[in-house]
Motif scaffolding. Structure first.
Motif, PDB file in Angstrom:
ATOM      1  N   GLY A  47      -9.656  44.895  69.887  1.00  0.00           N
ATOM      2  CA  GLY A  47     -10.567  43.905  69.333  1.00  0.00           C
ATOM      3  C   GLY A  47     -10.815  44.213  67.869  1.00  0.00           C
ATOM      4  N   HIS A  48     -11.134  43.201  67.089  1.00  0.00           N
ATOM      5  CA  HIS A  48     -11.376  43.442  65.662  1.00  0.00           C
ATOM      6  C   HIS A  48     -12.515  42.551  65.162  1.00  0.00           C
ATOM      7  CE1 HIS A  48      -8.735  39.871  65.346  1.00  0.00           C
ATOM      8  NE2 HIS A  48      -9.395  39.624  64.222  1.00  0.00           N
ATOM      9  N   HIS A  49     -13.081  42.982  64.046  1.00  0.00           N
ATOM     10  CA  HIS A  49     -14.168  42.207  63.449  1.00  0.00           C
ATOM     11  C   HIS A  49     -14.195  42.464  61.947  1.00  0.00           C
ATOM     12  CE1 HIS A  49     -17.852  39.818  63.729  1.00  0.00           C
ATOM     13  NE2 HIS A  49     -18.339  40.598  62.777  1.00  0.00           N
ATOM     14  N   VAL A  50     -14.543  41.427  61.201  1.00  0.00           N
ATOM     15  CA  VAL A  50     -14.669  41.536  59.756  1.00  0.00           C
ATOM     16  C   VAL A  50     -15.971  40.868  59.323  1.00  0.00           C
ATOM     17  CG1 VAL A  50     -13.325  39.409  59.420  1.00  0.00           C
ATOM     18  CG2 VAL A  50     -13.593  41.030  57.530  1.00  0.00           C
ATOM     19  N   VAL A  51     -16.663  41.512  58.415  1.00  0.00           N
ATOM     20  CA  VAL A  51     -17.864  40.914  57.827  1.00  0.00           C
ATOM     21  C   VAL A  51     -17.415  40.177  56.575  1.00  0.00           C
ATOM     22  CG1 VAL A  51     -20.116  41.337  56.785  1.00  0.00           C
ATOM     23  CG2 VAL A  51     -19.361  42.714  58.738  1.00  0.00           C
ATOM     24  N   VAL A 231     -17.644  57.208  66.104  1.00  0.00           N
ATOM     25  CA  VAL A 231     -17.190  57.414  67.492  1.00  0.00           C
ATOM     26  C   VAL A 231     -18.377  57.379  68.444  1.00  0.00           C
ATOM     27  CG1 VAL A 231     -16.278  59.153  69.087  1.00  0.00           C
ATOM     28  CG2 VAL A 231     -15.052  58.632  66.970  1.00  0.00           C
ATOM     29  N   ASN A 232     -19.463  58.062  68.094  1.00  0.00           N
ATOM     30  CA  ASN A 232     -20.646  58.102  68.956  1.00  0.00           C
ATOM     31  C   ASN A 232     -21.262  56.721  69.149  1.00  0.00           C
ATOM     32  OD1 ASN A 232     -20.299  60.872  69.066  1.00  0.00           O
ATOM     33  ND2 ASN A 232     -21.898  61.317  67.554  1.00  0.00           N
ATOM     34  N   LEU A 233     -21.215  55.897  68.100  1.00  0.00           N
ATOM     35  CA  LEU A 233     -21.843  54.582  68.159  1.00  0.00           C
ATOM     36  C   LEU A 233     -21.161  53.648  69.159  1.00  0.00           C
ATOM     37  CD1 LEU A 233     -22.561  53.892  64.370  1.00  0.00           C
ATOM     38  CD2 LEU A 233     -24.268  54.079  66.195  1.00  0.00           C
ATOM     39  N   ILE A 234     -19.852  53.786  69.325  1.00  0.00           N
ATOM     40  CA  ILE A 234     -19.126  52.798  70.148  1.00  0.00           C
ATOM     41  C   ILE A 234     -18.454  53.386  71.380  1.00  0.00           C
ATOM     42  CG2 ILE A 234     -18.688  51.356  68.121  1.00  0.00           C
ATOM     43  CD1 ILE A 234     -15.749  52.353  68.247  1.00  0.00           C
ATOM     44  N   ASP A 239     -15.781  47.163  75.971  1.00  0.00           N
ATOM     45  CA  ASP A 239     -15.070  46.011  75.401  1.00  0.00           C
ATOM     46  C   ASP A 239     -14.742  46.303  73.935  1.00  0.00           C
ATOM     47  OD1 ASP A 239     -14.088  43.615  74.550  1.00  0.00           O
ATOM     48  OD2 ASP A 239     -15.964  42.496  74.775  1.00  0.00           O
ATOM     49  N   PRO A 240     -13.460  46.425  73.564  1.00  0.00           N
ATOM     50  CA  PRO A 240     -13.120  46.772  72.181  1.00  0.00           C
ATOM     51  C   PRO A 240     -13.551  45.729  71.158  1.00  0.00           C
ATOM     52  CG  PRO A 240     -11.154  46.170  73.426  1.00  0.00           C
ATOM     53  CD  PRO A 240     -12.264  46.275  74.413  1.00  0.00           C
ATOM     54  N   ILE A 264     -10.406  48.100  66.889  1.00  0.00           N
ATOM     55  CA  ILE A 264     -10.520  49.133  67.905  1.00  0.00           C
ATOM     56  C   ILE A 264      -9.390  48.977  68.918  1.00  0.00           C
ATOM     57  CG2 ILE A 264     -12.012  50.207  69.632  1.00  0.00           C
ATOM     58  CD1 ILE A 264     -13.165  50.214  66.792  1.00  0.00           C
ATOM     59  N   ILE A 265      -8.700  50.075  69.210  1.00  0.00           N
ATOM     60  CA  ILE A 265      -7.638  50.090  70.223  1.00  0.00           C
ATOM     61  C   ILE A 265      -8.101  51.031  71.323  1.00  0.00           C
ATOM     62  CG2 ILE A 265      -5.188  50.500  70.680  1.00  0.00           C
ATOM     63  CD1 ILE A 265      -4.904  50.582  67.526  1.00  0.00           C
TER      64      ILE A 265
END
Length: 268
Positions: A47-51, A231-234, A239-240, A264-265
């Protein structure tokens, strides 16, 4: 015992040794071509996201591509700044995927091909800017080969971080690694230091049972949080896509001033 009997036994013994050699060689050959069954391969999700900023032309370039070459499954993931764009992807497509090479070539040459793809893309940016250095150029990529091998590359302030058993690992990091799972990494600058933002670093390793997920992210993520913090946050977000969105939004809330993009993979 007569000379004739002795000769016969010697001949039978010689034939027996030949049979044993042939059978041993045959079994060894079978072992070399044994492939892990598909049900043992980790499932790859992403999954990916961009601001988005005020200028859409300044947004990062994302790439998620799946290739099937005979029985080999290949995934290519990437996040690049607008100047690099799809330069890395086009090189990988032309010099690897389109050629449909044998499995042994892909597994043996994927790291070298990734390196060349980055150097080619960087060279084109440098030519376009008419300068000796492509300053500030950033890109990060990951290639997953049959769920068994992971090839990563990053340049500039874009980074690839692997989570193994809850710990963050950077390409080329010499800390928190056991000898069995150390990165096979190369540095392509004379300084041999990763601290310089323009350095290109390429690494590869096996995907093990403790390999949980990979973060590919732009400088906008890393300028406001440390690798282990990300890493700790997610880590507990299965769900990626949701994990990528959460990480990007967190960087935005911390008032990051650079491009905020992450991919995220996850290996399940």
């Amino acid at each position: 015992m007569g000379l004739k009997d002795l000769h016969l036994k010697f001949k039978q013994g010689l034939q027996l040794r030949r049979i044993l050699k042939i059978n041993t060689g045959f079994k060894k050959k079978e072992a070399n071509i044994t492939k892990k069954p598909s049900w043992m391969m980790p499932a790859v999700s992403h999954g990916h996201h961009v601001v988005e900023g005020y200028d859409e032309s300044d947004c990062d370039y994302f790439r998620v591509q799946r290739e099937q070459i005979e029985e080999l499954e290949l995934w290519l993931f990437g996040v690049s700044d607008p100047r690099i764009g799809d330069g890395v992807t086009k090189y990988m497509q032309a010099h690897l995927f389109d050629k449909k090479p044998k499995e042994s070539y892909i597994k043996g040459k994927s790291q070298e091909t990734m390196k060349k793809a980055y150097l080619s893309a960087k060279s084109k940016v440098r030519d376009a800017q008419e300068t000796e250095e492509a300053n500030g150029v950033g890109s990060v990529s990951a290639m997953v080969i049959d769920g068994e091998k992971l090839v990563l590359a990053n340049m500039g302030n874009y980074r690839a971080i692997v989570c193994r058993e809850g710990l963050a690992h950077e390409i080329g990091s010499r800390h928190k690694q056991s000898p069995k799972r150390s990165w096979s990494s190369r540095f392509f600058k004379a300084s041999n230091k990763q601290s310089k933002s323009s350095d290109l670093v390429v690494g590869a390793e096996k995907i093990e049972n403790d390999t949980e997920f990979v973060i590919l992210a732009s400088s906008g993520i890393w300028e406001v949080m440390k690798y282990q913090e990300a890493v700790n946050l997610i880590r507990n977000i299965e769900d990626p896509q949701a994990a990528a969105k959460y990480l990007a939004k967190e960087a935005s809330n911390r008032l990051s001033r650079s491009n905020i993009s992450c991919l995220i993979i996850r290996f399940d």
